[in-house]
Design a protein around this motif. Structure first.
Motif, mmCIF file in Angstrom:
data_model
loop_
_atom_site.group_PDB
_atom_site.id
_atom_site.type_symbol
_atom_site.label_atom_id
_atom_site.label_comp_id
_atom_site.label_asym_id
_atom_site.label_seq_id
_atom_site.Cartn_x
_atom_site.Cartn_y
_atom_site.Cartn_z
ATOM 1 N N ASP A 27 0.670 -1.351 0.086
ATOM 2 C CA ASP A 27 0.076 -0.058 -0.060
ATOM 3 C C ASP A 27 0.864 1.197 0.038
ATOM 4 O OD1 ASP A 27 0.987 -0.093 2.545
ATOM 5 O OD2 ASP A 27 -0.948 -0.008 3.510
ATOM 6 N N GLY A 28 2.141 0.889 -0.203
ATOM 7 C CA GLY A 28 3.035 2.243 -0.234
ATOM 8 C C GLY A 28 3.508 2.779 1.005
ATOM 9 N N SER A 29 3.216 2.351 2.261
ATOM 10 C CA SER A 29 3.493 2.896 3.510
ATOM 11 C C SER A 29 4.856 2.306 3.897
ATOM 12 C CB SER A 29 2.334 2.322 4.432
ATOM 13 O OG SER A 29 2.433 0.925 4.591
ATOM 14 N N ARG A 30 5.670 3.209 4.666
ATOM 15 C CA ARG A 30 6.689 2.835 5.262
ATOM 16 C C ARG A 30 6.550 2.374 6.701
ATOM 17 N NH1 ARG A 30 10.635 7.736 4.834
ATOM 18 N NH2 ARG A 30 8.560 8.734 5.381
ATOM 19 N N ARG A 31 7.167 0.987 7.022
ATOM 20 C CA ARG A 31 6.670 0.924 8.612
ATOM 21 C C ARG A 31 7.801 0.095 9.233
ATOM 22 N NH1 ARG A 31 1.954 -3.343 8.113
ATOM 23 N NH2 ARG A 31 1.588 -2.590 6.323
ATOM 24 N N GLY A 32 9.000 1.000 9.495
ATOM 25 C CA GLY A 32 10.088 0.654 10.162
ATOM 26 C C GLY A 32 9.722 0.936 11.649
ATOM 27 N N PHE A 33 10.317 0.367 12.651
ATOM 28 C CA PHE A 33 10.271 0.682 14.208
ATOM 29 C C PHE A 33 11.730 0.483 14.899
ATOM 30 C CE2 PHE A 33 8.733 -3.403 14.018
ATOM 31 C CZ PHE A 33 7.500 -3.467 13.207
ATOM 32 N N ALA A 90 17.494 -0.215 15.008
ATOM 33 C CA ALA A 90 17.517 0.897 13.820
ATOM 34 C C ALA A 90 17.261 0.288 12.305
ATOM 35 C CB ALA A 90 18.676 1.851 13.881
ATOM 36 N N ASP A 91 17.392 -1.070 12.401
ATOM 37 C CA ASP A 91 17.331 -1.627 11.229
ATOM 38 C C ASP A 91 15.861 -1.917 10.883
ATOM 39 O OD1 ASP A 91 16.701 -3.591 13.170
ATOM 40 O OD2 ASP A 91 18.084 -4.860 12.550
ATOM 41 N N GLY A 92 14.972 -1.424 11.733
ATOM 42 C CA GLY A 92 13.517 -1.662 11.703
ATOM 43 C C GLY A 92 12.874 -3.029 12.033
ATOM 44 N N ALA A 144 11.533 -15.139 16.858
ATOM 45 C CA ALA A 144 10.631 -14.525 15.850
ATOM 46 C C ALA A 144 11.279 -13.104 15.552
ATOM 47 C CB ALA A 144 9.432 -14.363 16.348
ATOM 48 N N THR A 145 11.073 -12.576 14.194
ATOM 49 C CA THR A 145 11.620 -11.501 13.678
ATOM 50 C C THR A 145 10.306 -10.834 12.812
ATOM 51 O OG1 THR A 145 13.744 -11.984 13.640
ATOM 52 C CG2 THR A 145 13.227 -10.215 12.194
ATOM 53 N N TYR A 146 10.096 -9.672 13.328
ATOM 54 C CA TYR A 146 8.965 -8.958 12.585
ATOM 55 C C TYR A 146 9.611 -7.955 11.901
ATOM 56 C CZ TYR A 146 6.594 -11.647 16.053
ATOM 57 O OH TYR A 146 6.033 -12.718 16.961
ATOM 58 N N ASP A 147 9.259 -7.718 10.480
ATOM 59 C CA ASP A 147 9.871 -6.724 9.552
ATOM 60 C C ASP A 147 8.592 -6.372 8.605
ATOM 61 O OD1 ASP A 147 11.330 -5.432 7.990
ATOM 62 O OD2 ASP A 147 12.638 -6.810 7.239
ATOM 63 N N HIS A 148 8.061 -5.271 8.765
ATOM 64 C CA HIS A 148 7.177 -4.887 7.976
ATOM 65 C C HIS A 148 7.448 -3.577 7.293
ATOM 66 C CE1 HIS A 148 4.043 -7.547 9.648
ATOM 67 N NE2 HIS A 148 4.517 -7.470 11.107
#
Length: 342
Positions: free
Chosen positions: A4-10, A300-302, A316-320
């Motif tokens: 959907d074009g969103s950037r979703r790092g955290f 910082a790698d999101g 577990a690793t979460y990368d969106h």
């Protein structure tokens, strides 16, 4: 980018005491909500809802009161905005700092009243009574910006501040009365030149006996409260330390560093008990969950990662996303979807 074009790092994470859920702030100011589910004694995260429409950078935020009906936000301004969670409209503003507010923490005092403490680039700390929106205390004495504050966990009759002046201070609540309209001068009952560089993080032990500080000088230090006598220094990280946290059950501390690692340290002798590797950039937050048996980290790698302490395994690793986030996302639980209204 997502479809959907969103950037979703955290980049970071903070858990509710009840470990009920997560809220992550993204590069494009979306709020992602995760439920916490336990499967075969392992913690798993599931994305449950998304909130969009908030357009300001989030510096820090905390719930107010035990009922958690209000949320205080610091957004790179000289003020704190407090939002009603039932409508996500701004209920009131706390305005007395003369420069940007960098940090805040909230608690419920021993008398049952909610309180907020804030730290600012104006080198001061301020104490607020949310119900009246009044500033009831001002602490002057730091010679640099106040970047971190933390309440005591047990009696809630003190808080700790850390500054770019490299000092750590313990502030007394003496002299505070109910329904105050004029702020008193808060007194620091202890101060120590804690580090050689900026202090990035502070955490108070569950029983209020110790405080830990993490610094850009690559060390974390544990101090005895209330007089800030040195207990132990943790040395081994190759870059600055962004996060420190006490274990809820063991005599140890977890640290997150710009060297891409997470470490667990023994308070008894300062030895490194565990090292966790897997992030590809600075680790900005690491927290114990599931009664100290697991760690959740944010980099910082999101990436958000879940680790099992006993085995050192990343379970577990979460990368969106594809882009890292320049803000510090915090983790909270909301029961409904909201939209923000100024």
């Amino acid at each position: 980018m997502d479809e959907d074009g969103s950037r979703r790092g955290f980049t970071s994470a903070v858990m509710l005491a009840s470990d009920q859920g997560l809220l992550c702030v993204t590069a494009d100011q979306q709020f992602l909500f995760y439920s916490l589910d336990f499967t075969e004694q392992l913690l798993q995260l599931n994305l449950t809802k998304r909130l969009v429409g908030y357009n300001e950078e989030i510096v820090d935020m905390k719930f107010i009161g035990d009922d958690e009906k209000f949320l205080a936000l610091a957004t790179n301004l000289e003020q704190i905005r407090v939002y009603d969670l039932s409508s996500m409209s701004c209920s009131y503003v706390l305005s007395d700092h003369t420069e940007i507010v960098l940090c805040l923490d909230s608690c419920v005092s021993s008398s049952g009243n909610p309180l907020i403490v804030t730290g600012s680039k104006d080198n001061s700390v301020r104490l607020w009574e949310p119900e009246s929106a009044n500033c009831i205390g001002v602490g002057i004495g730091h010679m640099g910006a106040v970047g971190v504050v933390a309440w005591g966990n047990d009696k809630r009759d003190f808080f700790v501040s850390g500054s770019s002046d490299h000092t750590l201070k313990v502030w007394s609540m003496d002299g505070l009365l109910d329904n105050m309209t004029v702020p008193i001068n808060l007194k620091a009952k202890a101060v120590v030149a804690a580090h050689d560089k900026d202090i990035n993080s502070v955490a108070v032990a569950p029983n209020d006996s110790l405080v830990c500080s993490g610094s850009q000088d690559r060390t974390a230090c544990v101090w005895r409260l209330p007089d800030l006598v040195s207990v132990v220094v943790f040395k081994g990280h190759k870059r600055g330390i962004w996060s420190v946290e006490f274990s809820p059950v063991d005599q140890c501390v977890v640290t997150a560093s710009g060297d891409k690692t997470i470490r667990i340290w023994a308070i008894s002798d300062g030895s490194c008990l565990k090292t966790f590797e897997g992030h590809t950039s600075s680790v900005l937050r690491a927290l114990f969950v599931t009664r100290g048996t697991q760690i959740v980290s944010c980099g910082a790698d999101g990436l958000v990662k879940l680790w099992t302490v006993k085995t050192n395994e990343c379970v577990a690793t979460y990368d969106h996303h594809e882009d890292k986030v320049p803000v510090d996302p915090l983790i909270y639980l909301f029961s409904d979807d909201f939209s923000f209204n100024s």
